[in-house]
Scaffold this motif. Structure first.
Motif, mmCIF file in Angstrom:
data_model
loop_
_atom_site.group_PDB
_atom_site.id
_atom_site.type_symbol
_atom_site.label_atom_id
_atom_site.label_comp_id
_atom_site.label_asym_id
_atom_site.label_seq_id
_atom_site.Cartn_x
_atom_site.Cartn_y
_atom_site.Cartn_z
ATOM 1 N N SER A 1 0.866 -1.179 0.000
ATOM 2 C CA SER A 1 0.000 0.000 0.000
ATOM 3 C C SER A 1 0.904 1.231 0.000
ATOM 4 C CB SER A 1 -0.916 0.001 1.224
ATOM 5 O OG SER A 1 -1.811 -1.088 1.181
ATOM 6 N N ILE A 2 0.836 1.974 -1.085
ATOM 7 C CA ILE A 2 1.693 3.145 -1.253
ATOM 8 C C ILE A 2 0.857 4.398 -0.996
ATOM 9 C CG2 ILE A 2 3.304 4.324 -2.774
ATOM 10 C CD1 ILE A 2 4.026 1.406 -2.083
ATOM 11 N N ARG A 3 1.384 5.281 -0.175
ATOM 12 C CA ARG A 3 0.649 6.485 0.223
ATOM 13 C C ARG A 3 1.495 7.718 -0.079
ATOM 14 N NH1 ARG A 3 -3.300 7.785 4.307
ATOM 15 N NH2 ARG A 3 -2.931 9.824 5.281
ATOM 16 N N PHE A 4 0.930 8.618 -0.865
ATOM 17 C CA PHE A 4 1.585 9.895 -1.159
ATOM 18 C C PHE A 4 0.819 11.001 -0.445
ATOM 19 C CE2 PHE A 4 2.480 7.248 -4.904
ATOM 20 C CZ PHE A 4 3.862 7.329 -4.941
ATOM 21 N N GLU A 5 1.508 11.759 0.396
ATOM 22 C CA GLU A 5 0.901 12.896 1.074
ATOM 23 C C GLU A 5 1.415 14.182 0.433
ATOM 24 O OE1 GLU A 5 1.277 12.887 5.271
ATOM 25 O OE2 GLU A 5 0.187 10.982 5.542
ATOM 26 N N LEU A 6 0.495 14.957 -0.119
ATOM 27 C CA LEU A 6 0.846 16.193 -0.817
ATOM 28 C C LEU A 6 0.400 17.353 0.060
ATOM 29 C CD1 LEU A 6 -0.485 15.076 -4.322
ATOM 30 C CD2 LEU A 6 1.703 14.541 -3.223
ATOM 31 N N THR A 7 1.356 18.160 0.462
ATOM 32 C CA THR A 7 1.097 19.187 1.463
ATOM 33 C C THR A 7 1.311 20.573 0.887
ATOM 34 O OG1 THR A 7 1.911 17.653 3.143
ATOM 35 C CG2 THR A 7 1.683 19.952 3.795
ATOM 36 N N ALA A 8 0.383 21.462 1.163
ATOM 37 C CA ALA A 8 0.522 22.844 0.720
ATOM 38 C C ALA A 8 1.747 23.460 1.376
ATOM 39 C CB ALA A 8 -0.721 23.645 1.076
ATOM 40 N N PRO A 9 2.542 24.202 0.611
ATOM 41 C CA PRO A 9 3.728 24.831 1.199
ATOM 42 C C PRO A 9 3.337 25.853 2.250
ATOM 43 C CG PRO A 9 3.342 25.648 -1.030
ATOM 44 C CD PRO A 9 2.398 24.508 -0.825
ATOM 45 N N SER A 10 4.201 26.015 3.230
ATOM 46 C CA SER A 10 3.941 26.967 4.300
ATOM 47 C C SER A 10 3.931 28.383 3.747
ATOM 48 C CB SER A 10 5.005 26.850 5.394
ATOM 49 O OG SER A 10 5.006 25.547 5.938
ATOM 50 N N GLN A 11 3.006 29.182 4.250
ATOM 51 C CA GLN A 11 2.922 30.586 3.865
ATOM 52 C C GLN A 11 3.385 31.442 5.035
ATOM 53 O OE1 GLN A 11 2.170 31.618 0.871
ATOM 54 N NE2 GLN A 11 1.707 29.560 0.096
ATOM 55 N N PRO A 12 4.169 32.474 4.765
ATOM 56 C CA PRO A 12 4.601 33.343 5.864
ATOM 57 C C PRO A 12 3.414 34.040 6.509
ATOM 58 C CG PRO A 12 5.114 34.331 3.732
ATOM 59 C CD PRO A 12 4.669 32.931 3.456
ATOM 60 N N THR A 13 3.421 34.123 7.838
ATOM 61 C CA THR A 13 2.355 34.792 8.570
ATOM 62 C C THR A 13 2.507 36.301 8.423
ATOM 63 O OG1 THR A 13 2.332 32.989 10.166
ATOM 64 C CG2 THR A 13 1.256 35.052 10.816
ATOM 65 N N PRO A 14 1.477 37.002 7.932
ATOM 66 C CA PRO A 14 1.599 38.457 7.776
ATOM 67 C C PRO A 14 1.792 39.137 9.125
ATOM 68 C CG PRO A 14 -0.677 37.746 7.483
ATOM 69 C CD PRO A 14 0.156 36.500 7.554
ATOM 70 N N SER A 15 2.632 40.164 9.129
ATOM 71 C CA SER A 15 2.885 40.900 10.371
ATOM 72 C C SER A 15 1.669 41.737 10.727
ATOM 73 C CB SER A 15 4.117 41.795 10.204
ATOM 74 O OG SER A 15 3.918 42.696 9.136
ATOM 75 N N LEU A 16 1.400 41.870 12.003
ATOM 76 C CA LEU A 16 0.246 42.625 12.483
ATOM 77 C C LEU A 16 0.710 43.854 13.234
ATOM 78 C CD1 LEU A 16 -1.909 39.681 13.921
ATOM 79 C CD2 LEU A 16 -2.129 40.754 11.686
ATOM 80 N N GLY A 17 -0.058 44.917 13.097
ATOM 81 C CA GLY A 17 0.182 46.099 13.892
ATOM 82 C C GLY A 17 -0.220 45.841 15.335
#
Length: 327
Positions: free
Chosen positions: A56-72
């Motif tokens: 049983s072969i399993r491929f996990e495809l993950t969205a790349p991390s996005q930088p968290t926008p800075s907050l005031g």
């Protein structure tokens, strides 16, 4: 199909000398610590687990991390209050991965009983390569190896398909996918395609547009092709299902292992490819240095290919060469 199917960085240098290329890749290999064992207790030549009838072969495809926008300061306080009493929203890197699961049969008896049989079990190089292509197809990076839109209109030919994993994993990315191998391995490939696509049998296909409907399984014995006169070879090897079409991409994954097969393999790649159109991707697990050197020497001696090493996609002991026929 445009020759821009494969995208290489502008700084990619062509490989022109086999000895220099071998020195570079094996020096890097020798400097890298490798896990000496595989799932079955030893690394061996690189198969996944030759003890099992089914994997049983399993491929996990993950969205790349996005930088968290800075907050005031005000926004930060507001965001902090909004999280009180409730869980914070998931970031991109925390999203549930897209999962592709494949059931794959092996013929472990053939591995032991048929002399020279290596295609009846699954090899790790195929999994590593499929993971990269599927990940890039699902979440295209800024510089993917294969252009997603052009790949969708491409005809792919795989040499030495073995168990047929790549046809099952990658066929949805292309217009057509033809998996080839010697005659004794075709029933195993057909079995694995049928295991994963409803309505697919040796003689029937699912309705056009259905998953797996674009997969063909054909015999292509490199040594048989080499034995034929050049003028007769075009009648032996399979052609794309579309009239007058030529192969856009030839895949050769973990097929470089026995020196006696190298002349036939190189000649087969040469014969099925069309100048100015066909790209070949050769994925190698680095084993015997002299065998890999001989392959490169034979290929470069053809004088009809531009050959490039693709770095950064697979870790050692794997190497990818991308090549386009130009004459």
């Amino acid at each position: 199909m445009s020759s821009n199917l494969l995208k290489l960085p502008d700084c990619t240098e062509p490989v022109t000398n086999a000895d220099e290329e071998i020195f570079l890749i094996y020096t890097a290999l020798n400097q890298k610590p490798l896990d000496p064992t595989g799932p079955d207790g030893f690394r061996g030549l690189g198969h996944v687990d030759s003890r099992k009838d089914t994997l049983s072969i399993r491929f996990e495809l993950t969205a790349p991390s996005q930088p968290t926008p800075s907050l005031g300061a005000a926004e930060s306080k507001s965001a902090s209050r909004s999280r009180k009493g409730k869980s914070a929203r998931k970031t991109c890197s925390e999203e549930t991965p897209h999962v592709i699961e494949i059931e794959l049969a092996q013929d472990k008896t053939a591995l032991r009983s048929r002399k020279g049989d290596t295609g009846s079990v699954l090899w790790r190089a195929s999994i590593a390569f499929a993971q990269v292509i599927l990940q890039q197809h699902r979440f295209p990076p800024s510089s993917p190896l294969l252009d997603k839109d052009l790949l969708r209109e491409s005809h792919i030919l795989e040499l030495g398909a073995g168990t047929g994993l790549l046809s099952v994993a990658l066929s949805a990315c292309a217009k057509s996918y033809t998996a080839t191998d010697i005659a004794s391995l075709l029933p195993l490939i057909q079995k694995n395609v049928a295991l994963n696509f409803a309505g697919w049998t040796q003689n029937t296909r699912p309705p056009e547009g259905s998953p797996g409907s674009n997969i063909s399984v054909e015999e292509l014995d490199w040594e048989t092709l080499l034995s034929l006169p050049p003028t007769g070879r075009s009648r032996y090897y399979p052609t794309p299902p579309e009239p007058n079409a030529k192969w856009d991409l030839v895949l050769v994954v973990d097929c470089i292992y026995h020196p006696s097969l190298l002349p036939a393999l190189v000649e087969t790649i040469e014969t099925v490819s069309t100048a100015g159109k066909t790209w070949a991707l050769v994925i190698v697990e680095l084993r015997q240095e002299d065998v890999v050197r001989e392959f490169l020497e034979r290929w470069l001696t053809k004088g009809t290919w531009r050959l490039f090493r693709v770095d950064g996609l697979l870790d050692l002991p794997y190497v990818i060469w991308a090549c386009q026929k130009y004459a």
